[in-house]
Design an enzyme around this catalytic site. Structure first.
Site, PDB file in Angstrom:
ATOM      1  N   SER A 127       0.839  -1.198   0.000  1.00 56.66           N
ATOM      2  CA  SER A 127       0.000   0.000   0.000  1.00 56.66           C
ATOM      3  C   SER A 127       0.873   1.247   0.000  1.00 56.66           C
ATOM      4  O   SER A 127       1.987   1.248   0.538  1.00 56.66           O
ATOM      5  CB  SER A 127      -0.865  -0.030   1.266  1.00 56.66           C
ATOM      6  OG  SER A 127      -1.392   1.241   1.545  1.00 56.66           O
ATOM      7  N   TYR A 152      -1.543  -1.128  11.116  1.00 51.89           N
ATOM      8  CA  TYR A 152      -1.876  -1.665   9.793  1.00 51.89           C
ATOM      9  C   TYR A 152      -0.756  -1.342   8.791  1.00 51.89           C
ATOM     10  O   TYR A 152      -0.242  -2.212   8.081  1.00 51.89           O
ATOM     11  CB  TYR A 152      -3.213  -1.082   9.305  1.00 51.89           C
ATOM     12  CG  TYR A 152      -3.406  -1.163   7.810  1.00 51.89           C
ATOM     13  CD1 TYR A 152      -3.770  -2.365   7.211  1.00 51.89           C
ATOM     14  CD2 TYR A 152      -3.197  -0.053   6.995  1.00 51.89           C
ATOM     15  CE1 TYR A 152      -3.914  -2.449   5.840  1.00 51.89           C
ATOM     16  CE2 TYR A 152      -3.343  -0.125   5.623  1.00 51.89           C
ATOM     17  CZ  TYR A 152      -3.699  -1.321   5.049  1.00 51.89           C
ATOM     18  OH  TYR A 152      -3.836  -1.408   3.686  1.00 51.89           O
ATOM     19  N   LYS A 156       2.177  -3.696   6.637  1.00 48.15           N
ATOM     20  CA  LYS A 156       2.507  -3.646   5.204  1.00 48.15           C
ATOM     21  C   LYS A 156       4.021  -3.497   5.025  1.00 48.15           C
ATOM     22  O   LYS A 156       4.619  -4.158   4.171  1.00 48.15           O
ATOM     23  CB  LYS A 156       1.773  -2.489   4.512  1.00 48.15           C
ATOM     24  CG  LYS A 156       0.267  -2.685   4.383  1.00 48.15           C
ATOM     25  CD  LYS A 156      -0.080  -3.832   3.447  1.00 48.15           C
ATOM     26  CE  LYS A 156      -1.564  -4.105   3.342  1.00 48.15           C
ATOM     27  NZ  LYS A 156      -1.892  -5.395   2.732  1.00 48.15           N
TER      28      LYS A 156
HETATM   29  N1  UFG Z   1     -12.605  11.219   3.564  1.00 48.08           N
HETATM   30  C1  UFG Z   1     -13.604  12.113   3.861  1.00 48.08           C
HETATM   31  N2  UFG Z   1     -14.772  11.616   4.370  1.00 48.08           N
HETATM   32  C2  UFG Z   1     -14.979  10.295   4.592  1.00 48.08           C
HETATM   33  C3  UFG Z   1     -13.925   9.376   4.290  1.00 48.08           C
HETATM   34  C4  UFG Z   1     -12.753   9.885   3.793  1.00 48.08           C
HETATM   35  O1  UFG Z   1     -13.445  13.308   3.688  1.00 48.08           O
HETATM   36  O2  UFG Z   1     -16.049   9.933   5.071  1.00 48.08           O
HETATM   37  C5  UFG Z   1     -11.349  11.732   2.994  1.00 48.08           C
HETATM   38  C6  UFG Z   1     -10.141  11.426   3.849  1.00 48.08           C
HETATM   39  O3  UFG Z   1      -9.966  12.423   4.818  1.00 48.08           O
HETATM   40  C7  UFG Z   1      -9.053  11.403   2.800  1.00 48.08           C
HETATM   41  C8  UFG Z   1      -9.735  10.892   1.541  1.00 48.08           C
HETATM   42  O4  UFG Z   1     -11.119  11.082   1.771  1.00 48.08           O
HETATM   43  O5  UFG Z   1      -8.585  12.692   2.573  1.00 48.08           O
HETATM   44  C9  UFG Z   1      -9.499   9.434   1.265  1.00 48.08           C
HETATM   45  O6  UFG Z   1      -9.797   8.702   2.428  1.00 48.08           O
HETATM   46  P1  UFG Z   1      -9.946   7.110   2.423  1.00 48.08           P
HETATM   47  O7  UFG Z   1     -10.279   6.691   3.815  1.00 48.08           O
HETATM   48  O8  UFG Z   1     -10.854   6.687   1.334  1.00 48.08           O
HETATM   49  O9  UFG Z   1      -8.503   6.646   2.006  1.00 48.08           O
HETATM   50  P2  UFG Z   1      -7.115   6.912   2.733  1.00 48.08           P
HETATM   51  O10 UFG Z   1      -6.291   7.681   1.762  1.00 48.08           O
HETATM   52  O11 UFG Z   1      -7.236   7.414   4.096  1.00 48.08           O
HETATM   53  O12 UFG Z   1      -6.699   5.414   2.899  1.00 48.08           O
HETATM   54  C10 UFG Z   1      -5.768   4.841   2.140  1.00 48.08           C
HETATM   55  C11 UFG Z   1      -6.029   3.339   2.010  1.00 48.08           C
HETATM   56  C12 UFG Z   1      -5.664   2.617   3.256  1.00 48.08           C
HETATM   57  C13 UFG Z   1      -4.344   3.095   3.780  1.00 48.08           C
HETATM   58  C14 UFG Z   1      -4.388   4.571   4.043  1.00 48.08           C
HETATM   59  C15 UFG Z   1      -3.165   5.110   4.703  1.00 48.08           C
HETATM   60  O13 UFG Z   1      -7.378   3.082   1.699  1.00 48.08           O
HETATM   61  O14 UFG Z   1      -5.575   1.237   2.972  1.00 48.08           O
HETATM   62  O15 UFG Z   1      -4.568   5.174   2.779  1.00 48.08           O
HETATM   63  O16 UFG Z   1      -3.353   6.409   5.142  1.00 48.08           O
HETATM   64  F1  UFG Z   1      -3.960   2.494   4.903  1.00 48.08           F
END
Ligand code: UFG
Length: 341
Positions: A127, A152, A156
């Site tokens: 990831s 998590y 990885k």
């Molecule tokens: N976000 C929102 N509202 C929500 C959910 C997410 O604004 O309800 C925003 C988050 O703040 C972020 C973006 O959308 O800026 C993406 O969020 P996600 O949760 O979809 O994805 P992430 O980038 O946080 O997660 C990814 C991978 C994980 C990994 C993580 C590490 O999905 O497997 O990056 O930070 F671990």
């Protein structure tokens, strides 16, 4: 003679899409899953899409050494793609032992069995989280990994290291780690897609569940980041494009094209997209208006991350092709499919 690929975690979101692409590319697939984080919906979808009613679902907990041994005795396999792992960042902070126990033990078990049974080609689902908040963007595979920000993420990093060390110690083993950015969307058939349990953590499932009426309001976590519109930037990669990167990587291993015993590739689009842009695009392409509000920043979020994808282009001959608008349409079609609409 068809080559056979073991897909651990093959009934899950990414595993089911990869199984479809492998079968359609002419590989045989052994699907194995302990079903701890999914039901059989996606596996049944795989059967329908590929017309493979005979495809078997092997119930295997990869932490159960004896069961893993049994699986390797039952099938002769040429490559392994290892997905079987827990993946919720917040849960890993609350219960690290659950994550270290499951994610590390299952990987050690499956590599050990592979080694003993002469399966030499191992692909690990890593990831972009291994990079942390880097300053120089986009990230290349040479960008140094920063300390993980969650257990998590740490699993990885450790699994990458386990694979690297095994390829260096056991000369017959070759390994590839694919570092995914943000996988989203669903198969164009709408027969397989993401099925989060409970309240989704990730943005796109939260959007589609809000659109379908399962959630009242989408929270946009922070609009005061130092980005053009103040919301975070990510590299959203279509799930079918992502699945095809696995086929390219498996072919590279099985065709003897690897240039080192252990290789790493970023799997993203190379294009940063803001949370607000993603929400706007979803609304526009699906003709919907989402109920959403600006909420405080979420702990642990990095401001921005996106991939340099040149290496995957050059060495795997792979690049993302699906437009964000099509991916977001597919996510909505899938949500409607599971809601029975
Ligand atoms: N976000 C929102 N509202 C929500 C959910 C997410 O604004 O309800 C925003 C988050 O703040 C972020 C973006 O959308 O800026 C993406 O969020 P996600 O949760 O979809 O994805 P992430 O980038 O946080 O997660 C990814 C991978 C994980 C990994 C993580 C590490 O999905 O497997 O990056 O930070 F671990």
């Amino acid at each position: 003679m068809k080559k056979t690929v073991l897909v651990s975690g093959g009934a899950g979101y990414i595993g089911s899409h990869v199984t479809v692409e492998l079968l359609q590319a002419g590989y045989e697939v052994v699907v194995a899953d302990n079903m701890s984080n999914c039901d059989s919906t996606c596996f049944e979808g795989v059967r329908k899409i590929t017309g493979r009613d005979d495809l078997k679902l092997n119930i295997v907990d990869f932490c159960d050494k004896a069961r893993v041994e049994e699986l390797f005795s039952e099938y002769k396999m040429d490559a392994l793609i290892h997905f079987a792992a827990f993946k919720a960042v917040g849960e890993s902070v609350a219960d690290p032992l659950k994550y270290y126990g499951n994610n590390l033990e299952s990987f050690v078990n499956v590599i050990g069995a592979a080694h003993r049974h002469g399966l030499h080609n191992i692909l690990f689902s890593s990831s972009a989280t291994v990079y942390g908040q880097v300053e120089d963007l986009p990230v290349t595979e040479k960008t140094p990994r920063l300390p993980a920000t969650s257990p998590y993420g740490n699993t990885k990093q450790i699994c990458e290291d386990i694979l690297r060390d095994c390829t260096s110690a056991y000369k017959d083993i070759k390994g590839i780690a694919l570092r995914y950015f943000n996988p989203i969307g669903a198969h164009p058939s709408a027969l397989i897609g993401e099925l989060p349990r409970g309240v989704p953590n990730n943005l796109v499932p939260f959007i589609t569940q809000t659109a379908v009426g399962k959630r009242e309001c989408l929270s946009i976590f922070g609009n005061d980041y130092p980005t053009p519109d103040g919301t975070c930037l990510r590299d959203y990669i279509d799930i079918v494009d992502l699945a095809k990167a696995h086929v390219a990587a498996v072919s590279r291993m099985l065709d003897g094209k690897m240039e080192a015993d252990y290789e790493i590739f970023n799997v993203g689009t190379g294009r940063p997209v803001s949370v607000q842009e993603l929400v706007d695009t979803f609304e526009k392409v699906n003709g919907l208006k989402l109920n959403c509000k600006i909420a405080p920043r979420r702990d642990g979020d990095v401001t921005a991350i996106w991939a340099d994808t040149a290496l995957a282009g050059e060495k795997l001959g792979w690049k993302a092709t699906r437009e964000l608008s099509d991916t977001l349409k597919s996510a909505w079609e899938w949500e409607k499919h599971i809601a029975g609409k």
